[in-house]
Design a protein around this motif. Sequence first.
Motif, PDB file in Angstrom:
ATOM      1  N   GLU A  98      61.883  23.149  42.531  1.00 18.24           N
ATOM      2  CA  GLU A  98      62.828  22.400  41.683  1.00 18.24           C
ATOM      3  C   GLU A  98      62.732  20.896  41.943  1.00 18.24           C
ATOM      4  O   GLU A  98      62.976  20.091  41.058  1.00 18.24           O
ATOM      5  N   LYS A  99      62.416  20.531  43.182  1.00 18.55           N
ATOM      6  CA  LYS A  99      62.332  19.111  43.539  1.00 18.55           C
ATOM      7  C   LYS A  99      60.929  18.547  43.347  1.00 18.55           C
ATOM      8  O   LYS A  99      60.718  17.339  43.499  1.00 18.55           O
ATOM      9  N   GLY A 157      63.151  15.334  40.712  1.00 16.99           N
ATOM     10  CA  GLY A 157      63.378  16.720  40.294  1.00 16.99           C
ATOM     11  C   GLY A 157      64.834  16.990  39.937  1.00 16.99           C
ATOM     12  O   GLY A 157      65.592  16.067  39.608  1.00 16.99           O
ATOM     13  N   THR A 158      65.220  18.249  40.031  1.00 14.97           N
ATOM     14  CA  THR A 158      66.578  18.656  39.666  1.00 14.97           C
ATOM     15  C   THR A 158      67.596  18.135  40.674  1.00 14.97           C
ATOM     16  O   THR A 158      67.364  18.220  41.885  1.00 14.97           O
ATOM     17  N   ASP A 159      68.726  17.609  40.186  1.00 10.04           N
ATOM     18  CA  ASP A 159      69.791  17.124  41.059  1.00 10.04           C
ATOM     19  C   ASP A 159      70.590  18.338  41.544  1.00 10.04           C
ATOM     20  O   ASP A 159      71.484  18.835  40.862  1.00 10.04           O
ATOM     21  N   LEU A 160      70.282  18.825  42.724  1.00  5.75           N
ATOM     22  CA  LEU A 160      70.824  20.115  43.178  1.00  5.75           C
ATOM     23  C   LEU A 160      72.155  20.014  43.914  1.00  5.75           C
ATOM     24  O   LEU A 160      72.883  21.001  44.017  1.00  5.75           O
ATOM     25  N   PHE A 209      76.287  22.578  35.135  1.00  7.60           N
ATOM     26  CA  PHE A 209      74.989  22.080  35.611  1.00  7.60           C
ATOM     27  C   PHE A 209      74.431  23.065  36.638  1.00  7.60           C
ATOM     28  O   PHE A 209      75.175  23.626  37.441  1.00  7.60           O
ATOM     29  N   SER A 264      72.768  24.120  39.970  1.00  5.66           N
ATOM     30  CA  SER A 264      72.836  23.473  41.287  1.00  5.66           C
ATOM     31  C   SER A 264      72.255  24.383  42.364  1.00  5.66           C
ATOM     32  O   SER A 264      71.876  25.535  42.104  1.00  5.66           O
ATOM     33  N   ARG A 280      63.906  29.931  35.104  1.00  8.22           N
ATOM     34  CA  ARG A 280      63.484  28.556  35.379  1.00  8.22           C
ATOM     35  C   ARG A 280      62.072  28.579  35.995  1.00  8.22           C
ATOM     36  O   ARG A 280      61.771  29.426  36.846  1.00  8.22           O
TER      37      ARG A 280
END
Lengths: 214, 214
Positions: free
Chosen positions: A23-24, A82-85, A163, A165, A203
């Motif tokens: 994801e990152k 990447g994704t803001d987790l 969102f 997470s 995803r």
Amino acid sequence: MALKVYGISKSTCTTRVLTCLGEKGVEFELVPVNMSVGEHKQPAFISKNPFGQIPALEDGELTLFESRAITRYIATKHKDQGTDLLKLDDLKESAAVNAWLEAEAHHYNPAISPIVYQRMVIPVFYNGTPDEKIIEAHVEKLNKVLDVYEEKLSKTKYLAGDFFSLADLHHLPYTFYLMQTPEAKLIESRPHVKAWWEDISSRPAFKKVAEGMK
Amino acid sequence: MALKVYGISKSTCTTRVLTCLGEKGVEFELVPVNMSVGEHKQPAFISKNPFGQIPALEDGELTLFESRAITRYIATKHKDQGTDLLKLDDLKESAAVNAWLEAEAHHYNPAISPIVYQRMVIPVFYNGTPDEKIIEAHVEKLNKVLDVYEEKLSKTKYLAGDFFSLADLHHLPYTFYLMQTPEAKLIESRPHVKAWWEDISSRPAFKKVAEGMK
């Protein structure tokens, strides 16, 4: 030097970390640990994880253990890619992420992991028969947890809000294995939980990791 | 308006939060939850904690559940006052804090909590007899965890390093009750664990909270 993850591709705790790295968009090397010869109980590995469990992380001079601490470290270090987790820039959102991370750790995981252990690990690795009483007791627990999730997911698209997470991500590995058992019905019978599962498991980062879990 | 903690002063999870508030010097109001009449299972409380367990937090418009998410929120919001519990400004130190926070959640707590439940809750609240088989099984688990702690605490003064952190703090409530049982010997027989316990339990924030736990 690429970050090193010590673990195996079928381990739920290892794949939690690998999915986070995906994801990152962080490059890594997966260093296999030969658990069948007890490599994880040897001093070389114990120096990385004192509890002798996979995974462990090496990032330059830093070594780290516990999958959920490793994902938090990765999501913090690479906050802006990447994704803001973790939603670290928003105190209220990050608090909600943390509450649902704890829900996974203290409600979901203790209920689901013994079911997966009985259904998948016992027959495959120990040539044994699942203990239906243990499964029944934990299905009862998981039902209660999933009732809470169904209610929450009827109000927001993901656990901590609208969102995706780290709280959602942490649920992926065990649920992936649960979906291969008769207890998949616990997810499938709840429309919002089912939609959430189909969303988060499709995803790209997890789909890639899931290939190695088969 | 002071922050509100919904819980009771003898609850391990509530006192985890109260100790954190004390270390940060944050004022709060403890709002008692009458569990004997099932107040924690009523809609008014479920809106604060969907799992129907204490504690819950109200800070202005924010409501939050899970003691370990609440302490993280408090330590983050009030980062620059009181004790630095999360070391948020140092990636390596905060990673170590998080690893040992997970050790408490996934190794220490599952081993110690059933012992405290059998020794303290069953006789006092249910007028029952402790199940010695459950105690024995969890003493075995706790011994293994404490062997790891003893080794770590022979190298650093606290779990995450030579600084008191949220990881140490999270161990306080259950260990406080364990020390009132015959299983106190598990702590007392390990010199570094014993010194660590005497140190962290004598901090003013916890001593004040412990008064209400008696």
